[in-house]
Design a protein around this motif. Sequence first.
Motif, PDB file in Angstrom:
ATOM      1  N   TYR A  47       0.836  -1.202   0.000  1.00 28.39           N
ATOM      2  CA  TYR A  47       0.000   0.000   0.000  1.00 28.39           C
ATOM      3  C   TYR A  47       0.872   1.253   0.000  1.00 28.39           C
ATOM      4  CZ  TYR A  47      -4.272  -2.605   0.883  1.00 28.39           C
ATOM      5  OH  TYR A  47      -5.346  -3.452   0.772  1.00 28.39           O
ATOM      6  N   ILE A  64      -7.563   1.474   1.440  1.00 28.24           N
ATOM      7  CA  ILE A  64      -7.580   1.873   2.848  1.00 28.24           C
ATOM      8  C   ILE A  64      -7.629   3.390   2.969  1.00 28.24           C
ATOM      9  CG2 ILE A  64      -6.225   1.887   4.987  1.00 28.24           C
ATOM     10  CD1 ILE A  64      -5.261  -0.898   4.290  1.00 28.24           C
ATOM     11  N   GLN A  70     -10.866  -0.022   5.827  1.00 24.68           N
ATOM     12  CA  GLN A  70     -10.647  -0.710   4.562  1.00 24.68           C
ATOM     13  C   GLN A  70     -12.000  -0.945   3.899  1.00 24.68           C
ATOM     14  OE1 GLN A  70      -8.849  -4.628   4.700  1.00 24.68           O
ATOM     15  NE2 GLN A  70      -7.895  -4.287   2.717  1.00 24.68           N
TER      16      GLN A  70
END
Length: 102
Positions: free
Chosen positions: A29, A73, A87
């Motif tokens: 991420y 997220i 999320q």
Amino acid sequence: MIKPFVKPRTKEYDVTIFQTPKYRETRGYREVYRTLIEGINHEECLSTVFKQFNVLDRMPFDFQGRFLSTGDILYIDEGRRGQYYYQLKSGGWALVNRIMVR
């Protein structure tokens, strides 16, 4: 008696969007965009972010990510009041642990 006529207080939330480089990945991420969103609570803030970043005409020009999708997220930073990670799952937003972002 006066309560129905009073507008609820809104506040600004510092929101950061994290996405993976490719759709459906579970690791890697990266921060894609950071903005301030007004809302009464987290649910309204999450709803506003989803509406803004899933319609091409509403997206900011400097947004370099893709449409919000399952697995992305959102990080809401309230300073001393706490930090929250949500999320996007198939049933809606779910509160998750920070470890997911690493």
